[in-house]
Design a protein around this motif. Structure first.
Motif, PDB file in Angstrom:
ATOM      1  N   GLU A 403     -18.260 -19.053  25.867  1.00  0.00           N
ATOM      2  CA  GLU A 403     -19.682 -19.282  26.135  1.00  0.00           C
ATOM      3  C   GLU A 403     -20.464 -17.989  25.972  1.00  0.00           C
ATOM      4  OE1 GLU A 403     -22.491 -21.155  29.738  1.00  0.00           O
ATOM      5  OE2 GLU A 403     -20.334 -20.859  30.044  1.00  0.00           O
ATOM      6  N   GLY A 404     -21.696 -18.114  25.465  1.00  0.00           N
ATOM      7  CA  GLY A 404     -22.580 -16.967  25.358  1.00  0.00           C
ATOM      8  C   GLY A 404     -23.032 -16.705  23.936  1.00  0.00           C
ATOM      9  N   HIS A 405     -23.956 -15.750  23.785  1.00  0.00           N
ATOM     10  CA  HIS A 405     -24.525 -15.423  22.479  1.00  0.00           C
ATOM     11  C   HIS A 405     -24.324 -13.959  22.081  1.00  0.00           C
ATOM     12  CE1 HIS A 405     -26.515 -19.293  21.825  1.00  0.00           C
ATOM     13  NE2 HIS A 405     -26.850 -19.272  23.105  1.00  0.00           N
ATOM     14  N   ASP A 406     -23.694 -13.172  22.956  1.00  0.00           N
ATOM     15  CA  ASP A 406     -23.500 -11.753  22.675  1.00  0.00           C
ATOM     16  C   ASP A 406     -22.145 -11.539  22.004  1.00  0.00           C
ATOM     17  OD1 ASP A 406     -23.293  -9.032  22.583  1.00  0.00           O
ATOM     18  OD2 ASP A 406     -23.571  -8.692  24.727  1.00  0.00           O
ATOM     19  N   GLU A 407     -22.169 -11.302  20.699  1.00  0.00           N
ATOM     20  CA  GLU A 407     -20.939 -11.148  19.933  1.00  0.00           C
ATOM     21  C   GLU A 407     -20.133  -9.935  20.370  1.00  0.00           C
ATOM     22  OE1 GLU A 407     -19.660 -10.485  15.245  1.00  0.00           O
ATOM     23  OE2 GLU A 407     -21.670 -11.198  15.747  1.00  0.00           O
ATOM     24  N   THR A 408     -20.784  -8.901  20.887  1.00  0.00           N
ATOM     25  CA  THR A 408     -20.080  -7.678  21.274  1.00  0.00           C
ATOM     26  C   THR A 408     -19.278  -7.839  22.565  1.00  0.00           C
ATOM     27  OG1 THR A 408     -21.924  -6.778  22.586  1.00  0.00           O
ATOM     28  CG2 THR A 408     -21.925  -6.329  20.213  1.00  0.00           C
ATOM     29  N   ALA A 409     -19.589  -8.894  23.326  1.00  0.00           N
ATOM     30  CA  ALA A 409     -18.921  -9.064  24.618  1.00  0.00           C
ATOM     31  C   ALA A 409     -17.425  -9.326  24.459  1.00  0.00           C
ATOM     32  CB  ALA A 409     -19.573 -10.209  25.396  1.00  0.00           C
ATOM     33  N   LEU A 410     -17.026 -10.056  23.413  1.00  0.00           N
ATOM     34  CA  LEU A 410     -15.613 -10.374  23.236  1.00  0.00           C
ATOM     35  C   LEU A 410     -14.794  -9.108  22.990  1.00  0.00           C
ATOM     36  CD1 LEU A 410     -13.320 -12.420  22.958  1.00  0.00           C
ATOM     37  CD2 LEU A 410     -13.890 -12.630  20.530  1.00  0.00           C
ATOM     38  N   GLU A 411     -15.250  -8.242  22.110  1.00  0.00           N
ATOM     39  CA  GLU A 411     -14.499  -7.026  21.812  1.00  0.00           C
ATOM     40  C   GLU A 411     -14.466  -6.096  23.027  1.00  0.00           C
ATOM     41  OE1 GLU A 411     -11.973  -4.766  19.775  1.00  0.00           O
ATOM     42  OE2 GLU A 411     -12.755  -6.726  19.156  1.00  0.00           O
ATOM     43  N   SER A 412     -15.557  -6.060  23.772  1.00  0.00           N
ATOM     44  CA  SER A 412     -15.593  -5.256  24.990  1.00  0.00           C
ATOM     45  C   SER A 412     -14.600  -5.797  26.020  1.00  0.00           C
ATOM     46  CB  SER A 412     -17.015  -5.261  25.563  1.00  0.00           C
ATOM     47  OG  SER A 412     -17.056  -4.603  26.812  1.00  0.00           O
ATOM     48  N   PHE A 413     -14.571  -7.105  26.173  1.00  0.00           N
ATOM     49  CA  PHE A 413     -13.639  -7.734  27.121  1.00  0.00           C
ATOM     50  C   PHE A 413     -12.196  -7.542  26.671  1.00  0.00           C
ATOM     51  CE2 PHE A 413     -11.479 -11.611  28.819  1.00  0.00           C
ATOM     52  CZ  PHE A 413     -11.603 -11.293  30.162  1.00  0.00           C
ATOM     53  N   ARG A 414     -11.990  -7.543  25.383  1.00  0.00           N
ATOM     54  CA  ARG A 414     -10.656  -7.294  24.847  1.00  0.00           C
ATOM     55  C   ARG A 414     -10.135  -5.930  25.297  1.00  0.00           C
ATOM     56  NH1 ARG A 414      -9.519  -7.044  18.340  1.00  0.00           N
ATOM     57  NH2 ARG A 414      -7.243  -7.218  18.373  1.00  0.00           N
ATOM     58  N   GLY A 415     -11.008  -4.925  25.274  1.00  0.00           N
ATOM     59  CA  GLY A 415     -10.617  -3.596  25.727  1.00  0.00           C
ATOM     60  C   GLY A 415     -10.214  -3.594  27.193  1.00  0.00           C
ATOM     61  N   PHE A 416     -10.995  -4.302  28.020  1.00  0.00           N
ATOM     62  CA  PHE A 416     -10.651  -4.402  29.439  1.00  0.00           C
ATOM     63  C   PHE A 416      -9.298  -5.089  29.611  1.00  0.00           C
ATOM     64  CE2 PHE A 416     -10.439  -7.632  32.790  1.00  0.00           C
ATOM     65  CZ  PHE A 416     -10.300  -6.813  33.901  1.00  0.00           C
ATOM     66  N   LEU A 417      -9.080  -6.182  28.881  1.00  0.00           N
ATOM     67  CA  LEU A 417      -7.829  -6.936  29.002  1.00  0.00           C
ATOM     68  C   LEU A 417      -6.625  -6.092  28.618  1.00  0.00           C
ATOM     69  CD1 LEU A 417      -8.200 -10.618  27.716  1.00  0.00           C
ATOM     70  CD2 LEU A 417      -7.706  -9.820  30.029  1.00  0.00           C
ATOM     71  N   LYS A 418      -6.773  -5.276  27.591  1.00  0.00           N
ATOM     72  CA  LYS A 418      -5.672  -4.410  27.167  1.00  0.00           C
ATOM     73  C   LYS A 418      -5.278  -3.455  28.294  1.00  0.00           C
ATOM     74  CE  LYS A 418      -4.328  -1.190  23.465  1.00  0.00           C
ATOM     75  NZ  LYS A 418      -3.922  -0.087  24.346  1.00  0.00           N
ATOM     76  N   SER A 419      -6.275  -2.808  28.874  1.00  0.00           N
ATOM     77  CA  SER A 419      -5.999  -1.874  29.968  1.00  0.00           C
ATOM     78  C   SER A 419      -5.411  -2.586  31.182  1.00  0.00           C
ATOM     79  CB  SER A 419      -7.284  -1.143  30.373  1.00  0.00           C
ATOM     80  OG  SER A 419      -7.794  -0.384  29.296  1.00  0.00           O
ATOM     81  N   ALA A 420      -6.001  -3.743  31.515  1.00  0.00           N
ATOM     82  CA  ALA A 420      -5.529  -4.512  32.671  1.00  0.00           C
ATOM     83  C   ALA A 420      -4.111  -5.020  32.445  1.00  0.00           C
ATOM     84  CB  ALA A 420      -6.477  -5.681  32.938  1.00  0.00           C
ATOM     85  N   SER A 421      -3.780  -5.386  31.210  1.00  0.00           N
ATOM     86  CA  SER A 421      -2.436  -5.880  30.892  1.00  0.00           C
ATOM     87  C   SER A 421      -1.403  -4.761  30.993  1.00  0.00           C
ATOM     88  CB  SER A 421      -2.417  -6.479  29.481  1.00  0.00           C
ATOM     89  OG  SER A 421      -3.268  -7.602  29.403  1.00  0.00           O
TER      90      SER A 421
END
Length: 432
Positions: A403-421
């Protein structure tokens, strides 16, 4: 379907099959054409099929035109992946220019608990369509409406409907009869081979792009009153022109796909939405032919992390879920059995700018305890799905933009997920 003289034949959507459970029913229809059908065997089992088609099928015969079943399959995936509800919900669709067979509503209703409004400007086509609907006992779910050439193509106001879930159309391909004949000659076949449509179904001002532009202009007014506006096109060049139009109006949520009919015939489909729910990547980017033209929509699925299989997968997944739950989210729901969860956020709440702003608000005293907690009433800027996948050799963490319209949010969240993982994996090892 029509016979060789152009007389429509009755269409049966469901055949004589016994009712199927929802899961097996969807699987049945999805696998319907994965293998070449045995037409001789079908002719022996179905007297109606044998009467119309005979024992050997000739695809140059207008009676033997294949149904565009893939359009319905794609619509199901489009609707299923752009809802937080379970797949298979009841929806209402509009088939613009349904034709004499009314085949799309019949196919849709045979597979799902859908309802349709089906329109056409040809009285004879509507007459036959009504007979086909009645033959399939679908009078209560398919409403046939006659329209005039200059009427609105999406008649929500005329029908006093607030909203519908989707529109669909297989528009006339050609701008003129001359263009249609020329196209047939270039394909080295007779000009009307396997073209069973009436003239209004094959020719329109501006061709298919002109027809879809009419729908597009109406969509700019109706906007979110329709979740998905969709159309099939016969030319890849048409797809490019329509995507250019979407981008011109800054419509970022769209999907394109490719249909294969037999060995040679290809068709494409496009969908666009003003709502924020985004389709799965296989639905939105379902064509390799469009890759070189740069018209594919944004990526919606990414691999965030992968590690060798080993240790406690359950412990790793729980640690990762807890790290996501610690974010300032509107909601986070984790399924321990499926190892996947759905979350919604008001912003990039995992990022430093968000944390700095929250800290500054707290220091200035403008942040209250009630205000600091995200609530269901807040507008979601980024909805996501996180999945932990286990193979024979690896454990992977995948993210999908829901959900959402900000294309940059997915790549930003991906970075968080990598660190959290990475941290979740370390903690799981320590716990073991």
């Amino acid at each position: 379907m029509e016979d060789a003289l152009g007389r429509p034949q009755h269409a049966k959507a469901g055949g004589s099959h016994k009712p199927l459970a929802k899961e097996s029913k969807d699987a049945y229809f999805r696998n319907l054409y994965t293998k070449a059908p045995d037409f001789k065997a079908i002719a022996l089992l179905d007297p109606d099929f044998a009467t119309v088609f005979g024992r050997d099928l000739n695809f140059n015969d207008p009676k033997a035109v294949a149904n565009r079943h893939n359009y319905i399959l794609w619509l199901k995936d489009l609707l299923d992946t752009t809802s937080y509800d379970e797949p298979g919900r009841k929806v209402v669709g509009l088939d613009i220019g349904t034709g004499a067979s009314c085949i799309y509503p019949l196919l849709g209703c045979a597979q799902r608990p859908w309802s349709f409004v089906a329109t056409d400007i040809d009285d004879k086509s509507l007459e036959w369509a009504k007979k086909n609907v009645k033959l399939n006992d679908l009078d209560g779910r398919i409403q046939l409406i006659g329209r005039k050439p200059d009427d609105a193509l999406i008649p929500l106001e005329d029908l006093k409907m607030d909203s519908i879930d989707f529109t669909m159309t297989n528009p006339p391909f050609y701008e003129s009869e001359e263009a249609m004949v020329k196209s047939a000659q270039e394909k080295s076949r007779p000009p009307f081979t396997a073209c069973t449509g009436a003239k209004v179904e094959m020719v329109t001002q501006g061709g298919e792009v002109g027809f879809i532009n009419r729908i597009f202009e109406e969509s700019l007014v109706l906007r979110e009153r329709v979740q998905w506006y969709t159309a099939m096109v016969g030319f890849l060049s048409s797809l490019t022109r329509i995507v250019d139009k979407l981008r011109e109006h800054k419509i970022d949520n769209y999907a394109i796909t490719e249909f294969h009919q037999g060995n040679k015939t290809r068709r494409w489909a496009i969908a666009w939405s003003f709502r924020p729910l985004r389709p799965a990547q296989s639905v939105a980017r379902g064509t390799k032919a469009a890759l070189s033209r740069g018209i594919l929509p944004a990526v919606t699925e990414v691999l965030a992390y992968r590690m060798p299989l080993g240790g406690s997968v359950g412990g790793f997944a729980e640690n990762l879920s807890n790290a996501i739950a610690a974010l300032d989210l509107i909601s986070w729901n984790w399924d321990k059995e499926k190892l996947e969860g759905i979350g919604r956020a008001v912003d990039k709440v995992w990022g430093r700018p968000w944390r700095r702003r929250k800290k500054r608000e707290m220091e200035l005293g403008t942040e209250t305890e009630e205000k600091s907690k995200a609530t269901e009433e807040q507008i979601c800027a980024f909805g996501f799905k996180v999945s932990v996948r286990v193979s024979r050799e690896h454990v992977s963490v995948e993210a999908r933009w829901v959900e959402g319209h900000d294309e940059t949010a997915l790549e930003s969240f991906r970075g968080f997920l990598k660190s959290a993982s990475e941290k979740a994996a370390e903690d799981a090892k320590k716990g073991a």
